[in-house]
Write a protein that holds these residues in place. Structure first.
Motif, PDB file in Angstrom:
ATOM      1  N   LEU A  31       0.360  15.608   7.566  1.00  0.00           N
ATOM      2  CA  LEU A  31       1.616  15.379   8.682  1.00  0.00           C
ATOM      3  C   LEU A  31       1.641  13.675   8.716  1.00  0.00           C
ATOM      4  O   LEU A  31       2.705  13.038   8.607  1.00  0.00           O
ATOM      5  N   MET A  32       0.344  13.002   8.516  1.00  0.00           N
ATOM      6  CA  MET A  32       0.666  11.473   8.946  1.00  0.00           C
ATOM      7  C   MET A  32       1.193  10.902   7.562  1.00  0.00           C
ATOM      8  O   MET A  32       1.981   9.852   7.638  1.00  0.00           O
ATOM      9  N   GLU A  33       0.964  11.606   6.528  1.00  0.00           N
ATOM     10  CA  GLU A  33       1.474  10.981   5.282  1.00  0.00           C
ATOM     11  C   GLU A  33       3.139  11.127   5.359  1.00  0.00           C
ATOM     12  O   GLU A  33       3.798  10.279   4.899  1.00  0.00           O
ATOM     13  N   SER A  34       3.490  12.346   5.821  1.00  0.00           N
ATOM     14  CA  SER A  34       4.890  12.330   5.841  1.00  0.00           C
ATOM     15  C   SER A  34       5.757  11.631   6.874  1.00  0.00           C
ATOM     16  O   SER A  34       6.772  11.269   6.623  1.00  0.00           O
ATOM     17  N   ILE A  35       4.902  11.143   7.919  1.00  0.00           N
ATOM     18  CA  ILE A  35       5.359  10.269   8.922  1.00  0.00           C
ATOM     19  C   ILE A  35       5.701   9.213   8.357  1.00  0.00           C
ATOM     20  O   ILE A  35       6.642   8.285   8.527  1.00  0.00           O
ATOM     21  N   LEU A  36       4.746   8.467   7.842  1.00  0.00           N
ATOM     22  CA  LEU A  36       4.535   7.206   7.058  1.00  0.00           C
ATOM     23  C   LEU A  36       5.743   7.075   5.921  1.00  0.00           C
ATOM     24  O   LEU A  36       6.390   6.065   5.898  1.00  0.00           O
ATOM     25  N   ARG A  37       6.087   8.320   5.163  1.00  0.00           N
ATOM     26  CA  ARG A  37       7.014   8.343   4.306  1.00  0.00           C
ATOM     27  C   ARG A  37       8.497   8.142   4.888  1.00  0.00           C
ATOM     28  O   ARG A  37       9.393   7.425   4.469  1.00  0.00           O
ATOM     29  N   LYS A  38       8.561   8.740   5.897  1.00  0.00           N
ATOM     30  CA  LYS A  38       9.952   8.777   6.463  1.00  0.00           C
ATOM     31  C   LYS A  38      10.111   7.082   7.478  1.00  0.00           C
ATOM     32  O   LYS A  38      11.032   6.827   7.474  1.00  0.00           O
ATOM     33  N   GLY A  79       9.012   4.564   5.721  1.00  0.00           N
ATOM     34  CA  GLY A  79       9.442   3.793   4.644  1.00  0.00           C
ATOM     35  C   GLY A  79       8.165   3.339   3.837  1.00  0.00           C
ATOM     36  O   GLY A  79       8.559   2.582   2.854  1.00  0.00           O
ATOM     37  N   ALA A  80       7.021   3.937   3.896  1.00  0.00           N
ATOM     38  CA  ALA A  80       5.951   3.570   3.130  1.00  0.00           C
ATOM     39  C   ALA A  80       6.042   4.200   1.642  1.00  0.00           C
ATOM     40  O   ALA A  80       6.738   5.394   1.600  1.00  0.00           O
ATOM     41  N   ARG A  81       5.813   3.519   0.700  1.00  0.00           N
ATOM     42  CA  ARG A  81       5.801   4.060  -0.776  1.00  0.00           C
ATOM     43  C   ARG A  81       5.081   5.420  -0.886  1.00  0.00           C
ATOM     44  O   ARG A  81       3.930   5.311  -0.356  1.00  0.00           O
ATOM     45  N   PRO A  82       5.732   6.473  -1.465  1.00  0.00           N
ATOM     46  CA  PRO A  82       4.760   7.546  -1.777  1.00  0.00           C
ATOM     47  C   PRO A  82       3.770   7.103  -2.982  1.00  0.00           C
ATOM     48  O   PRO A  82       4.086   6.156  -3.777  1.00  0.00           O
ATOM     49  N   GLY A  83       2.490   7.634  -2.916  1.00  0.00           N
ATOM     50  CA  GLY A  83       1.647   7.408  -3.691  1.00  0.00           C
ATOM     51  C   GLY A  83       1.767   8.433  -4.913  1.00  0.00           C
ATOM     52  O   GLY A  83       2.314   9.417  -5.234  1.00  0.00           O
ATOM     53  N   CYS A  84       0.628   8.200  -6.047  1.00  0.00           N
ATOM     54  CA  CYS A  84       0.465   8.962  -7.260  1.00  0.00           C
ATOM     55  C   CYS A  84      -0.356   9.997  -6.693  1.00  0.00           C
ATOM     56  O   CYS A  84      -1.298   9.718  -6.296  1.00  0.00           O
ATOM     57  N   MET A 127       0.808  -1.139  -0.137  1.00  0.00           N
ATOM     58  CA  MET A 127      -0.007  -0.076  -0.253  1.00  0.00           C
ATOM     59  C   MET A 127       0.900   1.349  -0.160  1.00  0.00           C
ATOM     60  O   MET A 127       1.992   1.087   0.724  1.00  0.00           O
ATOM     61  N   THR A 128       0.396   2.291  -0.656  1.00  0.00           N
ATOM     62  CA  THR A 128       1.179   3.468  -0.568  1.00  0.00           C
ATOM     63  C   THR A 128       0.760   4.416   0.504  1.00  0.00           C
ATOM     64  O   THR A 128      -0.304   4.163   1.135  1.00  0.00           O
ATOM     65  N   SER A 129       1.615   5.288   0.663  1.00  0.00           N
ATOM     66  CA  SER A 129       1.426   6.454   2.051  1.00  0.00           C
ATOM     67  C   SER A 129      -0.197   7.003   2.086  1.00  0.00           C
ATOM     68  O   SER A 129      -0.765   6.729   2.898  1.00  0.00           O
ATOM     69  N   TRP A 130      -0.572   7.604   0.815  1.00  0.00           N
ATOM     70  CA  TRP A 130      -1.992   8.033   0.774  1.00  0.00           C
ATOM     71  C   TRP A 130      -3.076   6.990   1.099  1.00  0.00           C
ATOM     72  O   TRP A 130      -4.046   7.342   1.468  1.00  0.00           O
ATOM     73  N   GLN A 131      -2.882   5.608   0.652  1.00  0.00           N
ATOM     74  CA  GLN A 131      -3.981   4.863   0.662  1.00  0.00           C
ATOM     75  C   GLN A 131      -3.942   4.359   2.447  1.00  0.00           C
ATOM     76  O   GLN A 131      -4.954   4.067   2.877  1.00  0.00           O
ATOM     77  N   ILE A 132      -2.799   4.320   2.989  1.00  0.00           N
ATOM     78  CA  ILE A 132      -2.642   3.990   4.334  1.00  0.00           C
ATOM     79  C   ILE A 132      -3.389   5.273   5.084  1.00  0.00           C
ATOM     80  O   ILE A 132      -3.993   4.678   6.110  1.00  0.00           O
ATOM     81  N   VAL A 133      -3.374   6.370   4.838  1.00  0.00           N
ATOM     82  CA  VAL A 133      -3.774   7.520   5.581  1.00  0.00           C
ATOM     83  C   VAL A 133      -5.251   7.312   5.413  1.00  0.00           C
ATOM     84  O   VAL A 133      -5.837   7.603   6.204  1.00  0.00           O
ATOM     85  N   ARG A 134      -5.821   7.081   4.220  1.00  0.00           N
ATOM     86  CA  ARG A 134      -7.254   7.241   3.902  1.00  0.00           C
ATOM     87  C   ARG A 134      -8.034   5.886   4.687  1.00  0.00           C
ATOM     88  O   ARG A 134      -8.878   6.039   5.306  1.00  0.00           O
TER      89      ARG A 134
END
Length: 69
Positions: A55-62, A64-69, A1-8
């Protein structure tokens, strides 16, 4: 899952959980104050949609979550 999917997914789960805990007719009702948490999540989703920053997406990327499109 990408970071934006995890956030949602997390935001949706938080909203459903806080509604279950905050609506008096629910079998797991705790307090109406849980509805304030629902509003908090909604405000954060609105803010991230307007500013294109979450903020949560920024944290998830740090973490190691993959960035989304």
């Amino acid at each position: 899952m990408t970071s934006w999917q995890i956030v949602r997914v997390v935001a949706g789960a938080f909203i459903l959980l806080s509604l279950a805990l905050g609506i008096p007719g629910s079998p797991v009702f705790m307090s109406s104050w849980w509805l304030a948490f629902t509003a908090f999540v909604g405000i954060n989703l609105l803010q991230s949609g307007i500013t294109k920053w979450c903020l949560m997406e920024s944290i998830l990327r740090k973490l190691g979550a993959r960035p989304g499109c």
